[in-house]
Design an enzyme around this catalytic site. Structure first.
Site, PDB file in Angstrom:
ATOM      1  N   THR A  43       0.846  -1.192   0.000  1.00  0.00           N
ATOM      2  CA  THR A  43       0.000   0.000   0.000  1.00  0.00           C
ATOM      3  C   THR A  43       0.881   1.242   0.000  1.00  0.00           C
ATOM      4  O   THR A  43       0.661   2.189  -0.769  1.00  0.00           O
ATOM      5  CB  THR A  43      -0.862   0.022   1.285  1.00  0.00           C
ATOM      6  N   GLY A 182      -9.901  12.150   9.458  1.00  0.00           N
ATOM      7  CA  GLY A 182      -8.670  11.504   9.923  1.00  0.00           C
ATOM      8  C   GLY A 182      -7.511  11.891   9.019  1.00  0.00           C
ATOM      9  O   GLY A 182      -7.574  12.899   8.294  1.00  0.00           O
ATOM     10  N   ASP A 313       0.147  -3.780   9.428  1.00  0.00           N
ATOM     11  CA  ASP A 313      -1.248  -3.342   9.564  1.00  0.00           C
ATOM     12  C   ASP A 313      -2.194  -4.474   9.952  1.00  0.00           C
ATOM     13  O   ASP A 313      -3.288  -4.210  10.460  1.00  0.00           O
ATOM     14  CB  ASP A 313      -1.752  -2.750   8.234  1.00  0.00           C
ATOM     15  N   HIS A 449      20.881  27.261  15.409  1.00  0.00           N
ATOM     16  CA  HIS A 449      20.077  28.451  15.171  1.00  0.00           C
ATOM     17  C   HIS A 449      20.353  28.974  13.759  1.00  0.00           C
ATOM     18  O   HIS A 449      21.497  28.990  13.345  1.00  0.00           O
ATOM     19  CB  HIS A 449      20.460  29.534  16.184  1.00  0.00           C
TER      20      HIS A 449
END
Ligand code: FAD
Ligand code: NAI
Length: 470
Positions: A43, A182, A313, A449
């Site tokens: 996927t 979502g 998943d 920085h």
């Protein structure tokens, strides 16, 4: 001992499966990987992470050129959309990366068994008419779109689509209704909003992005609203009918009440994903799924059936590519006799919108719950991106970094961020948490920085009440 053709057969070549196969081969095992798609990568590479990011990246440029951001910086342009090229670069990204996995399989001598895999017994799997035997089988079959009752997805028609269809729309919709606020709804809704569509997002709950920190959810919605996405919260879709190129969406308050309708030329169904176990022949090996359709595993990714493990998943946990990848490495290491570790408490999640939304560890709500409801047992600090010199200079004022620490030990429990590069920034927080850092550890670490990452340091300084720039 029985004689098997392979040491390991992995079913599914997504980020879980292909990584497991490669690592197992690296560890000296003889490995095959079954995949029914034409290309490897699952996927994620084919219809998920990668193509969605290709569309998000390109549309971000288009948006910056058309919404006045570039003009503000003295660059005057009149952008014109070339859909063919836009999709072309998406396809190119997918092609390159999926072929890359094929190359890696060859390099590591992983045999790709093409076709749909189905268990015959715990050590025998039928793939494309061939019976493949292996000492250990790893199920990494991933997930697919959860269907919504009374709503029929037809990606070819481009009117009611799922995430795959929404990646491939041939033209910008006039009005896109996104069902589900979502990750997919917000990422793909953002793509088409940036390219010119009016976007309405219908969410069942009273806030978008469930699972994320409460402040972050609220702030994100404010930002998306400012960008032009309309939200209908606490609302459910009860049906969608299509006539020609127009969809009529029927809505109802989540708690029940009067029905209303809305029309759109595109509807995106994005209400979650479900594990892929259909047609896998789990019955043949006596492997049951839980009430969410997932395969339960132990700490070594072993299922209840000897010799069969599962990752990604298809097992419980967040449906994320990096979680699947880490489990892929770990399962291969366990199979090879090593120790594979995945710390499921420290898995970052990122929404790749503008700005990005990211988090790792506990939300404030979860942290309080963990402390038995004692709000004083945690300390939180928020630092606005507006006060970060780099974000301000880059005209990226939206967002914040939030650090949640245990009051007594100062140990960091969770970090959340909304910032243009929050997805990259969150890696620092994950590493810090992996090492058990305190907020003071982050605060006293020198940050370059001017970088967005300084906002992380300042938020950590804020836990002790001593940020410099606010
Ligand atoms: P999958 O990637 O789903 O792979 C499983 C593979 O197994 C598939 O290729 C399938 O064809 C194959 N298969 C299934 N059954 C069989 C069988 N019986 N025989 C042979 N082959 C079989 N996650 C992120 O972390 N970041 C993101 O940015 C992100 N973006 C996403 C965007 C979209 C639009 C979508 C839909 C998902 C996104 N995800 C993202 C989620 C991510 O894609 C998944 O979490 C991840 O792919 C899961 O990996 P997996 O290996 O478990 O399964
Ligand atoms: P999701 O679970 O993130 O969101 C679904 C939303 O739909 C929820 O807010 C839910 O409350 C809502 N919903 C459910 N039923 C509804 C209804 N009938 N009407 C209105 N709203 C309803 O699922 P999504 O967005 O489909 O994504 C699926 C998975 O893919 C996610 O779990 C995510 O992990 C993964 N993914 C990850 C990405 C990333 O990491 N950037 C990007 C895209 C997907």
């Amino acid at each position: 001992m029985a004689d098997y053709e392979y040491d390991v057969l992995v079913i599914g070549a997504g980020p879980g499966g292909y990584v497991a196969a490669i690592r197992a081969a690296q560890l000296g095992l003889k490995v095959a990987c079954a995949e029914s798609r034409e290309t490897l990568g699952g996927t994620c590479l084919n219809v998920g992470c990668i193509p969605s990011k290709a569309m998000l990246h390109a549309s971000e440029y288009f948006d910056a050129a058309s919404n006045g951001t570039m003009e503000h910086m003295g660059i005057e342009v009149s952008p014109k959309l070339n859909m063919e090229k836009l999709h072309g670069q998406r396809i190119e990204a997918v092609d390159g990366l999926t072929k890359g996995i094929e190359f890696l399989f060859k390099k590591n001598k992983v045999d790709w068994k093409k076709g749909h895999a189905k268990f015959v017994d715990a050590h025998t799997v039928e793939v494309g008419g061939e019976k493949v035997t292996a000492k250990e089988v790893v199920i990494a079959t991933g997930s697919s779109v959860t269907p919504l009752p009374n709503v029929e997805v037809d990606n070819a028609n481009h009117v009611v689509v799922d995430s795959t269809g929404a990646l491939e729309l041939p033209k910008v919709p006039d009005h896109m209704v996104v069902i589900g606020g979502g990750v997919i709804g917000l990422e793909l809704g953002s793509v088409w909003r940036r390219l010119g569509a009016k976007v309405t997002c219908v969410e069942f709950l009273d806030e978008i992005l469930p699972g994320m920190d409460g402040d972050i959810r609220k702030e994100s919605r404010k930002i998306f609203k400012k960008q032009g996405i309309e939200f209908k919260l606490s609302t459910k879709v009860t049906g969608v009918s299509v006539k020609g190129n127009t969809a009529t969406i029927t809505l109802e308050p989540a708690k029940g009440g009067d029905e209303e309708t809305m029309t759109a030329d595109c509807v995106l169904v994005s209400i979650g994903r479900k594990p892929n176990t259909d047609g896998l022949g789990l019955d043949a090996i006596g492997l049951a799924t839980n009430d969410r359709g997932q395969i339960e595993v132990d700490g070594e990714f072993r299922t209840s059936v000897d010799g069969v493990r599962a990752i990604g998943d298809v097992v419980p946990g967040p449906m994320l590519a990096h979680k699947a990848e880490d489990e892929g490495i770990a399962v291969a290491e366990w199979i090879a006799g090593d120790t594979g570790i995945v710390n499921h408490d420290v898995i970052p999640s990122v929404v790749y919108t503008w700005p990005e939304i990211a988090g790792v560890g506990l939300t404030e709500e979860q942290a309080i719950e963990k402390m038995g409801g004692d709000k004083k047992a945690i300390k939180t600090s928020k630092f606005p991106m507006m006060a970060n010199s780099r974000a301000k200079t880059n005209h990226e004022p939206d967002g914040l970094v939030k650090v949640i620490a245990e009051a007594e030990s100062d140990r960091v429990l969770g970090v959340w961020a909304i910032a243009s590069v929050a997805g990259t920034m969150i890696a620092e927080a994950a590493l810090a948490m992996e090492f058990g850092a305190t907020s003071e550890d982050i605060a006293y670490t020198c940050h370059a920085h001017p970088t967005h990452a300084e906002a992380m340091k300042e938020a950590a300084m804020g836990v002790q009440g001593k940020p410099i720039h606010i």
